[in-house]
Design a protein around this motif. Structure first.
Motif, PDB file in Angstrom:
ATOM      1  N   THR A  58       0.835  -1.206   0.000  1.00 17.66           N
ATOM      2  CA  THR A  58       0.000   0.000   0.000  1.00 17.66           C
ATOM      3  C   THR A  58       0.867   1.252   0.000  1.00 17.66           C
ATOM      4  O   THR A  58       0.624   2.199  -0.769  1.00 17.66           O
ATOM      5  N   LEU A  59       1.881   1.281   0.844  1.00 23.36           N
ATOM      6  CA  LEU A  59       2.794   2.416   0.853  1.00 23.36           C
ATOM      7  C   LEU A  59       3.499   2.570  -0.484  1.00 23.36           C
ATOM      8  O   LEU A  59       3.630   3.680  -1.013  1.00 23.36           O
ATOM      9  N   ASP A 157      17.244   8.581  -6.991  1.00 26.90           N
ATOM     10  CA  ASP A 157      16.051   9.433  -7.011  1.00 26.90           C
ATOM     11  C   ASP A 157      15.489   9.734  -5.623  1.00 26.90           C
ATOM     12  O   ASP A 157      15.152  10.890  -5.340  1.00 26.90           O
ATOM     13  N   PRO A 158      15.333   8.749  -4.716  1.00 29.01           N
ATOM     14  CA  PRO A 158      14.762   9.085  -3.407  1.00 29.01           C
ATOM     15  C   PRO A 158      15.568  10.121  -2.649  1.00 29.01           C
ATOM     16  O   PRO A 158      15.000  11.002  -1.995  1.00 29.01           O
ATOM     17  N   MET A 226      13.218   4.922   2.197  1.00 38.35           N
ATOM     18  CA  MET A 226      13.788   6.095   1.533  1.00 38.35           C
ATOM     19  C   MET A 226      12.702   7.083   1.117  1.00 38.35           C
ATOM     20  O   MET A 226      12.876   8.306   1.226  1.00 38.35           O
ATOM     21  N   SER A 227      11.581   6.567   0.633  1.00 35.99           N
ATOM     22  CA  SER A 227      10.497   7.452   0.206  1.00 35.99           C
ATOM     23  C   SER A 227       9.880   8.168   1.397  1.00 35.99           C
ATOM     24  O   SER A 227       9.537   9.351   1.309  1.00 35.99           O
ATOM     25  N   LEU A 228       9.708   7.461   2.502  1.00 31.64           N
ATOM     26  CA  LEU A 228       9.193   8.083   3.724  1.00 31.64           C
ATOM     27  C   LEU A 228      10.071   9.259   4.129  1.00 31.64           C
ATOM     28  O   LEU A 228       9.570  10.365   4.386  1.00 31.64           O
ATOM     29  N   PHE A 229      11.378   9.033   4.177  1.00 35.77           N
ATOM     30  CA  PHE A 229      12.296  10.111   4.556  1.00 35.77           C
ATOM     31  C   PHE A 229      12.308  11.221   3.500  1.00 35.77           C
ATOM     32  O   PHE A 229      12.330  12.407   3.828  1.00 35.77           O
ATOM     33  N   ALA A 238      17.116  12.493   8.476  1.00 37.51           N
ATOM     34  CA  ALA A 238      17.107  11.036   8.377  1.00 37.51           C
ATOM     35  C   ALA A 238      17.463  10.585   6.969  1.00 37.51           C
ATOM     36  O   ALA A 238      18.157   9.577   6.778  1.00 37.51           O
ATOM     37  N   LEU A 239      16.986  11.326   5.969  1.00 34.90           N
ATOM     38  CA  LEU A 239      17.292  10.971   4.583  1.00 34.90           C
ATOM     39  C   LEU A 239      18.790  11.057   4.316  1.00 34.90           C
ATOM     40  O   LEU A 239      19.381  10.171   3.688  1.00 34.90           O
TER      41      LEU A 239
END
Length: 365
Positions: A58-59, A157-158, A226-229, A238-239
């Motif tokens: 889902t994420l 990319d992230p 990575m996408s969350l950060f 954090a990223l």
């Protein structure tokens, strides 16, 4: 290659749902943007969010709307308010699990670069790279490459989400790293393109997102992290910490991956992606720890703990990923999920099956 550009570069085909939540999202995305049920995702408490197939897919479905999108899906879904609300509910569960997993890493008196070095030195993850170098057979190596294709075909990319959120030394350092990742503007030197050549040499589908359906939740989690950060400005520290840990733990494993392919009889086209990272990441790790993360914390000292959290989270999820592969292989089963993606059959089937012995090197290339 005879593959069309849209297959190579995206968007990917919508994957098959893995539970009620991802099924609801897949079904919604097949139609024009509309409001989702207000209670969708409320009360979502999987026992292990990091390895929960439904949550992680889902994420991933939500996040990919901010990258290449999904084939046939209306691009206006990217900012549909009720889908964003669902994503936020899932993110809270995921982030809570990550913070529970790694705790709150303390910043040593010597500074954030020293803290990153301590985290990396203390990392005692499973010896996945050593196994791939010394004993993995062709089937197992192909599985590993299929797992990693989800990230490597959009490599860098992230972390580029951080660029407009930084200024000064940290931004300059990140630009230096990303410039290398993107091949200094040359398509044939972009790391994503080098990895596509590795996929091709191993006889695997090189299309963007081609292997999403067969990778398990823990593989999606390494990408969703990575996408969350990257998609939250509050997590920019954090990223950068994640990228620093990634670079600081990359050089030796990539040497081993390349040597593993050479052991299996593959040529320099197949190993170039890994060989390129041996030299590049040895330089990147110093830039990432001292110039990028150190530069960020000098300007924004309050972000030091976030930097170390991102690094610790990345290392911890990668340990779970490595353990999944090694445990699967030790049990004589595939680390992938059945069945293979149905949209475009890969050159080599990725349907889960017990590992088999490698053919003679002359038959591989």
């Amino acid at each position: 290659m005879s593959e069309s550009a849209d297959r190579r570069y995206g968007p990917a085909t919508l994957p098959t749902a893995r539970g009620p939540l991802s099924a609801a999202v897949v079904q919604a995305l097949r139609h024009p943007p509309h409001d989702l049920p207000a209670d969708l995702g409320i009360g979502l408490y999987p026992s292990d969010p990091i390895t929960d197939e439904d949550l992680q897919l889902t994420l991933f479905l939500c996040y990919e709307l901010h990258y290449r999108g999904w084939l046939g899906v209306d691009e206006s879904w990217e900012w549909q308010p009720t889908l964003l609300a669902l994503r936020a509910r899932c993110e809270r569960v995921f982030e809570t699990a990550l913070r529970r997993l790694v705790g709150a890493p303390s910043v040593p008196a010597a500074g954030v670069a020293a803290g990153l070095a301590e985290l990396v030195a203390a990392d005692d993850g499973p010896a996945l790279a050593a196994t791939l170098q010394r004993s993995a057979d062709l089937t197992q190596f192909r599985e590993f490459v299929a797992h990693r294709s989800v990230y490597h075909l959009r490599e860098a990319d992230p972390h580029s989400w951080a660029l407009p959120r930084l200024g000064g030394p940290a931004k300059a350092a990140l630009v230096e790293i990303q410039t290398d990742e993107y091949g200094n503007g040359r398509l044939d030197r972009m790391h994503a393109e080098l990895f596509r050549s590795t996929l091709d040499r191993l006889g695997l589908d090189t299309g963007y997102g081609a292997h999403i359906d067969v990778v398990p939740a823990v593989t999606l989690a390494t990408n969703n992290l990575m996408s969350l950060f990257g998609l939250h400005r509050r997590l920019r520290g954090a990223l950068l910490g994640h990228l620093a840990a990634f670079e600081m733990t990359s050089s030796l494993p990539n040497r081993r991956y390349g040597n593993g392919l050479r052991r299996l009889g593959f040529d320099e086209v197949a190993t170039r992606f890994y060989d390129e990272h041996v030299e590049a990441d040895a330089v990147h790790e110093q830039i990432a720890a001292h110039d990028m993360c150190g530069g960020l914390v000098r300007v924004e000292p309050a972000l030091a703990s976030d930097v170390l959290f991102g690094a610790a989270a990345g290392l911890a999820v990668d340990r779970l990923f490595a353990a999944h592969l090694l445990d699967s292989w030790a049990a004589g089963r595939s680390s992938l999920r059945p069945p293979a993606p149905p949209a475009v059959p890969p050159k080599v089937s990725l349907v889960a099956a017990p590992a088999v012995a490698s053919p003679a090197p002359s038959a591989l290339v």
